[in-house]
Design an enzyme around this catalytic site. Structure first.
Site, PDB file in Angstrom:
ATOM      1  N   LYS A 263      23.224  46.526  35.702  1.00 15.34           N
ATOM      2  CA  LYS A 263      23.613  46.909  37.177  1.00 15.34           C
ATOM      3  C   LYS A 263      22.679  46.165  37.982  1.00 15.34           C
ATOM      4  O   LYS A 263      21.652  45.625  37.878  1.00 15.34           O
ATOM      5  CB  LYS A 263      23.656  48.488  37.443  1.00 15.34           C
ATOM      6  CG  LYS A 263      24.382  49.221  36.504  1.00 15.34           C
ATOM      7  CD  LYS A 263      24.163  50.728  36.842  1.00 15.34           C
ATOM      8  CE  LYS A 263      25.314  51.804  36.059  1.00 15.34           C
ATOM      9  NZ  LYS A 263      26.390  51.415  36.213  1.00 15.34           N
ATOM     10  N   ARG A 337      32.072  56.442  28.019  1.00 17.77           N
ATOM     11  CA  ARG A 337      33.163  56.627  27.295  1.00 17.77           C
ATOM     12  C   ARG A 337      32.877  56.562  25.623  1.00 17.77           C
ATOM     13  O   ARG A 337      33.549  56.986  24.672  1.00 17.77           O
ATOM     14  CB  ARG A 337      34.284  55.704  27.482  1.00 17.77           C
ATOM     15  CG  ARG A 337      34.093  54.235  27.282  1.00 17.77           C
ATOM     16  CD  ARG A 337      34.973  53.321  28.027  1.00 17.77           C
ATOM     17  NE  ARG A 337      34.657  53.332  29.485  1.00 17.77           N
ATOM     18  CZ  ARG A 337      35.306  52.160  30.286  1.00 17.77           C
ATOM     19  NH1 ARG A 337      36.377  51.769  30.034  1.00 17.77           N
ATOM     20  NH2 ARG A 337      35.085  52.533  31.530  1.00 17.77           N
TER      21      ARG A 337
HETATM   22 MN    MN Z   1      27.473  52.524  32.878  1.00 18.07          MN
END
Ligand code: MN
Ligand code: ZN
Length: 440
Positions: A263, A337
């Site tokens: 990120k 997920r």
């Molecule tokens: Mn993530």
């Protein structure tokens, strides 16, 4: 913070000793002729307390009032949302004087939902985080007395709200803690603490047990971290043993770097909040212990960090989930997920009446709905309607998004049964389509 409920007219509320008396004033006329009620009516007539939820008027040591200060707070139609606006505004205004004892009195008749809303709002407005400060200043308010014309009919709603506050504050506490103060192991310890409460049992699985279960997707996310994963199983039994439980699944990524698909640095600290689904489940169990409803609930929390090291998963890696389906990990930042899919497969063993998965899943969901409503996906219309209604009544609203099969097209890959991401478009929906494969 201690809440108590009392039968109090405005006149009796005026006689209660406290640091602040907050009077919640609705649109209906005031029946009583005591000095404070007369003053409130005069203020309204003069236009000094507009009939709009959240408007305030402060009085300083009015005659015949035991409290040092009085805050009149308009609550308009008296509905839960209006009561919330009024209480939040009044508590925020009163906070500057660091009151210890607060009386929160309804000037007119109050519905049970309005009383519950007042309790939740008073807690919300006065919450302060203290866990990692060396000289923490805790919230000043110690006691809130909620005064209503007749306590009996609102008693159950009040008790439920009081227990709910404990759950919400437990969730906030764990949500706010930095990642090094809320590791998977620490979350599991917190869950074990809940396991000591009446009706609750807690079981914690570690890496070995998770490997044995074949949770290859969950284990893959955890393998890049020095912190061992934990799989938390909470059980609340309030109903008959053979009654199908509701299963709550909460995403417990205690820190999300994004992994190799790293990120950006800006605001990465906020990735400590990637376990707020888990925090919601923990908080729910705390509330269940207080409310003791006649239902059965299971809580499942897959918890780990999403980190980078020599063992971390790489884009293109293919892993095998507990369901047997293989997954190509195209983006390691779509890790939520991957841990949730195995928890959903695990949920099947409980033969649940419903499964509700709560997660900080995809920035795309925030892009779509902002910070006001949460995204809701459901293959069951009745359950979706019930969750929407629950969101409205608790003023924690959600918005249903679609699950058309066409959205799953982008998850196709040549190298596994499914990819963990599709394109940028509809990113929240494709995440839901991915998870739906593990619920059938
Ligand atoms: Mn993530
Ligand atoms: Zn995440």
């Amino acid at each position: 913070m201690d809440f108590q409920l009392k039968t109090l007219t405005v006149a009796r509320a005026a006689a209660e000793k406290s640091d602040v008396l907050i009077v919640l004033v609705g649109s209906a006329p005031l029946a009583s002729k005591d000095p404070l009620s007369v003053q409130i009516a005069a203020a309204r007539k003069a236009g000094d307390l507009p009939d709009k939820a959240g408007k305030l008027l402060s009085l300083y040591r009015p005659e015949d009032v035991a409290a040092a200060r009085v805050v009149l707070a308009a609550i308009g139609d008296g509905k839960p949302a209006s009561v919330r606006s009024g209480v939040i505004a009044a508590v925020n205004a009163a906070k500057a004087q660091s009151p210890k004892r607060v009386v929160l009195a309804f000037a007119q008749e109050a519905e049970p939902a309005a009383v519950a809303s007042a309790v939740l709002a008073a807690a919300d407005a006065s919450y302060v985080y203290t866990a990692t400060k060396s000289k923490a200043e805790p919230r000043s308010i110690r006691q809130v007395t909620v005064g209503v014309a007749d306590a009996a009919p609102v008693g159950a709603a009040f008790e439920q709200a009081r227990a709910t506050v404990e759950g919400i504050e437990f969730a906030k506490e764990w949500g706010n803690r930095p990642a090094n103060h809320a590791t998977p192991t620490m979350l599991a310890e917190a869950a074990k603490g809940l396991g000591k409460l009446p009706g609750i049992k807690c079981e914690v699985l570690g890496p070995k047990e998770v490997d044995k279960l074949g949770m290859g997707a969950f284990a893959a996310v955890a393998q890049g971290s020095a912190e061992p994963l934990r799989f938390i199983v909470l059980r609340y039994q309030g109903g008959p043993k053979d009654q199908a439980p509701v299963v709550l699944v909460g995403k417990g990524i205690t820190f999300d770097t994004g992994g190799v698909s790293l990120k950006p640095a800006a605001e990465m600290d906020e990735m400590k909040f990637d376990m707020c689904g888990a925090a919601s489940v923990l908080g729910t169990f705390r509330a269940l212990a207080g409310i003791q409803p006649e239902i059965n609930v299971i809580g499942l929390i897959p918890s780990c960090e999403n980190m980078n090291d020599g063992r971390a998963i790489k884009p293109g890696d293919v892993v095998t989930s507990m369901s047997g389906q293989t997954i190509e990990i195209l983006n390691t930042d779509a890790e939520g997920r991957l841990i949730l899919c195995d928890a959903l497969t695990y949920a099947k063993r409980f033969d649940p009446a419903a499964v509700i998965d709560i997660a900080t899943l995809t920035g795309a969901c925030v892009v779509a709905l902002g910070g006001v409503r949460s995204g809701l996906f459901s293959s069951d219309d009745a359950l979706a309607a019930a969750l929407e209604a629950a969101g409205e009544s608790s003023q924690d609203r959600c918005w249903r998004l679609p699950l058309d099969d066409e959205y799953a097209e982008g998850l196709k890959t040549n190298f596994a049964d499914v990819a963990n991401v599709a394109g940028r478009a509809g990113g929240a929906i494709t995440a839901a389509k991915f998870l739906q494969r593990f619920t059938a």
